[in-house]
Design a protein around this motif. Structure first.
Motif, PDB file in Angstrom:
ATOM      1  N   ASP A 131       0.851  -1.186   0.000  1.00  0.00           N
ATOM      2  CA  ASP A 131       0.000   0.000   0.000  1.00  0.00           C
ATOM      3  C   ASP A 131       0.890   1.240   0.000  1.00  0.00           C
ATOM      4  O   ASP A 131       1.699   1.424   0.916  1.00  0.00           O
ATOM      5  N   ASN A 133       0.224   4.174   0.704  1.00  0.00           N
ATOM      6  CA  ASN A 133      -0.131   5.138   1.743  1.00  0.00           C
ATOM      7  C   ASN A 133       0.344   4.720   3.125  1.00  0.00           C
ATOM      8  O   ASN A 133       0.098   5.425   4.096  1.00  0.00           O
ATOM      9  N   THR A 134       1.008   3.578   3.234  1.00  0.00           N
ATOM     10  CA  THR A 134       1.500   3.155   4.539  1.00  0.00           C
ATOM     11  C   THR A 134       2.864   3.782   4.787  1.00  0.00           C
ATOM     12  O   THR A 134       3.590   4.111   3.861  1.00  0.00           O
TER      13      THR A 134
END
Length: 140
Positions: A131, A133-134
């Motif tokens: 991901d 966005n992590t």
């Protein structure tokens, strides 16, 4: 020991702006958008920064140093300098996160089908990408 204290006091008084800037860099909440220092810097408000420093009771020596910075222009310069430092910090943090992602991401190597194979059905399934966005450090 008294000589060292005198020297430290003299340095702090002679370089009051630099001392205050260094002190501000160590404040908790500096890097978060809800922190007073961050808000003052993002608004380029030397006055707001001055109010934060004056509210922070640090002792007589510290108060004497803040009293030496009297002009609004000086406080604006401190806010501007702190903003530049925070910008560099954020740029470097993004670079580190990007490098971390590149190191964690497995190389995509899809085997090509052999000329004898007539379909792509025998190719292994690729693992899902992480991901984006992590946080690269914590994984959250």
């Amino acid at each position: 020991m008294e000589e060292l204290q005198y020297l430290a006091t003299w340095v702090k008084e002679q370089h009051a702006q630099e001392y205050i800037l260094t002190w501000l860099l160590t404040q908790p909440g500096l890097w978060w958008s809800n922190g007073e220092v961050y808000q003052a810097v993002s608004q380029k408000s030397g006055k707001r920064l001055q109010e934060f420093v004056k509210k922070s009771k640090q002792g007589d020596l510290f108060q004497g140093i803040t009293d030496k910075i009297v002009s609004d222009e000086s406080w604006d310069q401190i806010a501007e300098s702190l903003g530049r430092l925070m910008g560099v910090y954020q740029e470097e943090l993004v670079k580190l996160q990007d490098q971390g992602r590149l190191q964690q991401t497995p190389r995509l190597s899809v085997p090509r089908p052999s000329p004898t194979s007539k379909s792509w059905s025998n190719i292994d399934v690729q693992q899902p990408l992480p991901d984006p966005n992590t946080d690269a450090l914590t994984g959250l």
